[in-house]
Design an enzyme around this catalytic site. Sequence first.
Site, short mmCIF file in Angstrom:
data_model
loop_
_atom_site.label_atom_id
_atom_site.label_comp_id
_atom_site.label_asym_id
_atom_site.label_seq_id
_atom_site.Cartn_x
_atom_site.Cartn_y
_atom_site.Cartn_z
N ARG A 15 -24.53 -56.72 -5.85
CA ARG A 15 -23.10 -56.92 -6.66
C ARG A 15 -23.11 -58.89 -6.23
O ARG A 15 -24.11 -59.26 -6.38
CB ARG A 15 -21.62 -56.84 -5.03
N LYS A 75 -21.97 -62.53 -0.52
CA LYS A 75 -22.38 -61.62 1.00
C LYS A 75 -22.91 -63.82 1.11
O LYS A 75 -22.63 -64.69 1.24
CB LYS A 75 -23.93 -60.94 1.35
N SER A 134 -12.68 -53.23 2.71
CA SER A 134 -12.61 -53.00 3.71
C SER A 134 -12.29 -51.20 3.51
O SER A 134 -12.91 -50.31 3.82
CB SER A 134 -11.22 -53.11 4.51
N ASP A 198 -6.52 -46.25 18.04
CA ASP A 198 -5.73 -47.67 18.51
C ASP A 198 -4.55 -47.69 19.28
O ASP A 198 -4.43 -46.86 19.83
CB ASP A 198 -4.48 -47.90 17.13
N SER A 220 -5.53 -45.41 22.38
CA SER A 220 -6.80 -46.20 22.31
C SER A 220 -7.39 -46.27 23.90
O SER A 220 -7.01 -47.74 24.00
CB SER A 220 -7.94 -46.95 21.42
N VAL A 239 -12.95 -50.88 13.80
CA VAL A 239 -12.40 -51.89 14.78
C VAL A 239 -12.50 -53.59 14.24
O VAL A 239 -13.61 -54.19 13.58
CB VAL A 239 -12.57 -52.34 15.94
N LEU A 240 -11.37 -54.30 13.87
CA LEU A 240 -11.47 -56.04 13.56
C LEU A 240 -10.32 -56.69 14.04
O LEU A 240 -9.04 -56.80 14.45
CB LEU A 240 -10.72 -55.98 12.18
N ASP A 270 -20.52 -56.07 10.47
CA ASP A 270 -21.29 -57.25 10.14
C ASP A 270 -20.13 -58.55 11.25
O ASP A 270 -20.84 -59.57 11.15
CB ASP A 270 -20.15 -57.88 8.66
N ASN A 300 -24.34 -54.83 4.65
CA ASN A 300 -23.63 -54.37 3.39
C ASN A 300 -23.33 -53.17 3.02
O ASN A 300 -23.98 -53.62 1.77
CB ASN A 300 -23.77 -55.69 2.81
#
Length: 374
Positions: A15, A75, A134, A198, A220, A239-240, A270, A300
């Site tokens: 990218r 990145k 995402s 979730d 969850s 999950v974030l 990440d 990535n």
Amino acid sequence: MLIGIPKEIKNHEYRVGLTPSGVKELVKHGHQVLVQQYAGDAVGFTAHHYIGAGAQIVDSAQEIFQRAEMIIKVKEPQASEIAQLRPGQILFTYLHLAADPEQTQGLLASECIAIAYETVTDARGGLPLLAPMSEVAGRMSIQAGAHCLEKTQGGSGILLSGVPGVAPANVIVLGGGVVGINAARMALGLGANVSLFDVSLARLKELDTQFGPQLTTLFSTTDAIEVALASADLVIGAVLIPGAAAPKLISRQMLKLMKPGSVLVDVAIDQGGCFETSHATTHESPTYVVDNVIHYCVANMPGGVARTATLALTNATLPFALALANKGWQRALQDDSHLRNGLNICRGKLTYAAVARDLELDYTPSEQLLATLI
């Protein structure tokens, strides 16, 4: 403002920070843009395209870092790039600092102004610069997982869709955010049995309304995940917690519940990953096996579909890049609280609470720091 676009140097990262169209917009607003030679060649944007958009092509990343007032990347900066940052220079890119203490210390020492795509917010409570990647990663996770399930890749030899007379695969998606929704949509489109977990009942209700009985929505808990793992063929970690390290939802012990040749895809890698056994991999060597379970943890993932990802990313980042260039970083951050939320490091100080908490470092709130600079 003089803006620099270096060539990405992370493993198999194709990218580029801005498309020629994005460069043209910056130039139209009176800014100068330096683009490193070959920065966009891998995704079809050559020096000819950038020159046509008004950019100046330079031979080396060193010249970019020496001259530019703002660096726009994709990145997180690698060690050789961090060493070239200078005090007061703006760095606008993905950072994911909570899982990377070495990068954090390097950026603090550089005294640069580091603004992270992944913590910029919007009025709806979303993460507009993280969302496009995402979306890409969520959709890719099913492609990657389906490939890993092939016997030639060490998987159990299961086709996600099944065929007439043969049951489809069971796919678990952990997390109902942007990654999770896109993963679920792809898996459902291929005909898999999909269960999404979730902790937000409101979110589960939204998804139930959106997808109907095709998608199984589950609250969850550790117990619920353990029950589902016994029949799972593919698990997507989606999950974030914005800016913070991802919670570990599947422990090493829980792997013993899974069938040999099943697959985990950790899209949260990440941010440190949401499986205890996760560690970052590359497109060059994307998988490893723990207790007969294949782990795909490429840090990535969108780099694998670099042209689509570059176009989507520039669409999202360009308005913020223009604000930083037009107003200067201080005024731009003062005027826009959502962009201000992207500030992670400023002149040797950490300004993002979740990163400070996870890395056990002191921090100064961005509002407080900006007040001292007026």
